[in-house]
Write a protein that holds these residues in place. Structure first.
Motif, PDB file in Angstrom:
ATOM      1  N   ASP A 128      48.007  43.455  50.528  1.00 58.37           N
ATOM      2  CA  ASP A 128      47.220  42.642  49.601  1.00 58.37           C
ATOM      3  C   ASP A 128      46.081  43.428  48.953  1.00 58.37           C
ATOM      4  OD1 ASP A 128      45.524  42.902  51.700  1.00 58.37           O
ATOM      5  OD2 ASP A 128      45.470  40.781  52.259  1.00 58.37           O
ATOM      6  N   PRO A 131      47.192  45.760  44.037  1.00 62.93           N
ATOM      7  CA  PRO A 131      47.632  44.747  43.067  1.00 62.93           C
ATOM      8  C   PRO A 131      48.997  45.096  42.476  1.00 62.93           C
ATOM      9  CG  PRO A 131      45.950  46.169  42.111  1.00 62.93           C
ATOM     10  CD  PRO A 131      46.064  46.555  43.547  1.00 62.93           C
ATOM     11  N   ALA A 132      49.662  44.106  41.923  1.00 68.63           N
ATOM     12  CA  ALA A 132      50.966  44.344  41.277  1.00 68.63           C
ATOM     13  C   ALA A 132      50.800  45.406  40.196  1.00 68.63           C
ATOM     14  CB  ALA A 132      51.498  43.051  40.683  1.00 68.63           C
ATOM     15  N   GLY A 134      49.997  48.392  40.825  1.00 69.80           N
ATOM     16  CA  GLY A 134      49.077  49.422  41.328  1.00 69.80           C
ATOM     17  C   GLY A 134      49.808  50.504  42.102  1.00 69.80           C
ATOM     18  N   ASN A 149      53.177  49.148  44.057  1.00 72.65           N
ATOM     19  CA  ASN A 149      53.465  47.710  44.137  1.00 72.65           C
ATOM     20  C   ASN A 149      54.234  47.328  42.880  1.00 72.65           C
ATOM     21  OD1 ASN A 149      53.566  44.956  44.210  1.00 72.65           O
ATOM     22  ND2 ASN A 149      51.401  44.676  44.768  1.00 72.65           N
TER      23      ASN A 149
ATOM     24  N   ASP B   2      41.874  50.532  43.147  1.00 70.70           N
ATOM     25  CA  ASP B   2      41.109  49.616  43.985  1.00 70.70           C
ATOM     26  C   ASP B   2      41.842  49.414  45.300  1.00 70.70           C
ATOM     27  OD1 ASP B   2      40.216  46.108  43.796  1.00 70.70           O
ATOM     28  OD2 ASP B   2      39.321  47.776  44.898  1.00 70.70           O
TER      29      ASP B   2
END
Lengths: 222, 185
Positions: A128, A131-132, A134, A149, B2
């Protein structure tokens, strides 16, 4: 005995002349004696400090290695060096077998899989946290890779070594791709070749087995 | 990118970003002498030490991570040195990896204190071993390795034939190896 004596004598003579000792397997019973000779040789007062000319030569090679494209193809050693850092060598060093989907001919659009020989699952990143779309780079010291991802709960792990000459790819997060710092080439988040300037086609990036376990994206490497 | 710090688990792989590699010139400057000395201490001759040192830096350079500390870089260079040395010995001496692992682990310990002269401990150990040898064994090794005498010169000084000098040297090295192991090297 006389053969072993001759071998050890020649080995010691070479050490004392600061030359390369003769190659070839030694009698196992003599290995410790040779190690003792190396110990003695390396504790001589003048021994063990690098020759400044060697230090300069190696620095020049490293500078060339870190340099740009212009000088890259000039020396055979440069090419050999890059290939030595390439997929096959990296895979061999890591105990990884390149499982080629296509055994013959030139590059294929089908990605290879880095099938692990004696590897284990290692967590890279929390699912989690990525991110999609990423990507995150990881390194084991032996295997350079990237976890992607792909969205919809699908995670992919790819080798982050260029399939051209083995340069380590750099993550270009803004463009969602992997760039080769050595020659102009880039790979997409699926490992596909986006562009390159080589006369022959490049293979897509090999895949590394990946899974999600306990919320962690894990890759199977040594 | 991130990426939050994931929960601690064993053997987590180092996550790296896509930035430029660290300042390799500083890495080189800080480590060239210690890596060369380590290699020299394991092979005992200049050409092999130079080859192996080159392999370590050329092999490790592309894998150095941005932001790695000096200690991390040094440890990575030592890990690379372990592989390079293992390959060298397996290829040229037929030595098995298991032996090498112990050998290089000891080498790592020697090389770890970067500011310290790593040879000092080895010199003390060699002196201890030489001191414990029978007189003729000690003499031939001192003549050969410390005084730089040829076999012929050593034989002449010891009043023995060159053939005998070879045998004495061989037996002296074997005995020195045994003593080295007995004293825990």
């Amino acid at each position: 005995m006389s053969r072993r004596l001759r071998r050890v004598t020649r080995y010691v003579d070479a050490l004392l002349r600061d030359r390369r000792p003769p190659r070839g397997a030694q009698d196992p019973d003599d290995l410790q004696a040779l190690a003792a000779a190396v110990d003695l040789s390396s504790t001589r007062p003048q021994a063990g400090m690098p020759d400044p000319r060697f230090v300069e030569r190696l620095e020049a090679r490293l500078r060339e290695h870190a340099g740009g494209d212009v000088r890259m193809e000039r020396r055979v050693t440069r090419r050999g060096l890059l290939q030595a850092g390439g997929l096959a060598a990296a895979a061999a060093a890591a105990g990884v077998v390149v499982d080629r989907a296509v055994e013959h001919g030139g590059p294929s659009s089908t990605p290879d899989t880095l099938a692990v020989n004696g590897g284990d699952w290692h967590p890279v990143v929390a699912a989690d946290a990525l991110p999609a779309g990423g990507m995150v780079r990881f390194s084991t010291g032996k295997v350079e890779g990237v976890v992607v991802n792909r969205g919809g709960g699908e995670f992919l792990a790819l080798s982050a070594v260029c399939t051209h000459l083995g340069c380590i790819l750099q993550l270009n997060a803004a463009e969602s791709r992997l760039d080769c710092p050595c020659h102009r080439a880039a790979f997409g988040p699926g490992g596909d070749v986006l562009y390159h300037e080589q006369p022959t086609a490049l293979r897509p990036l090999p895949r590394i087995p990946a899974r999600v376990r306990d919320g962690q994206v894990e890759v199977n490497v040594v | 990118m991130d990426v939050t710090e994931p929960s601690p688990r064993p053997l987590r792989l180092g996550v790296v970003d896509g930035m430029a590699p660290p300042d390799w010139e500083a890495v080189y400057r800080d480590n060239i002498a210690s890596i060369y000395r380590l290699m020299y201490s394991k092979v005992g001759n200049q050409p092999d030490a130079e080859d192996l040192t080159s392999q370590v830096f050329l092999g490790a350079l592309p894998h150095l991570r941005p932001g790695a500390s000096g200690g991390e870089v040094h440890r990575y260079l030592l890990a690379t040195a372990r592989t390079v040395l293992a390959n060298h010995w397996r290829r040229h001496l037929g030595v098995q990896l298991t032996t090498l692992d112990e050998e290089v682990a000891a080498a790592d310990a020697d090389a770890e204190p970067t500011g310290e002269e790593p040879a000092s401990r080895r010199v003390q150990r060699v002196r201890r071993v030489l001191g414990a040898l029978p007189a003729n064994y000690r003499t031939i090794l001192e003549l050969r390795f410390l005084s730089g005498c040829s076999l012929r010169e050593s034989a002449a000084r010891m009043g023995i034939s060159v053939g005998n000098a070879k045998v004495v040297q061989y037996r002296a090295l074997r005995r020195a190896a045994e003593l080295g192991q007995e004293t825990g090297s």
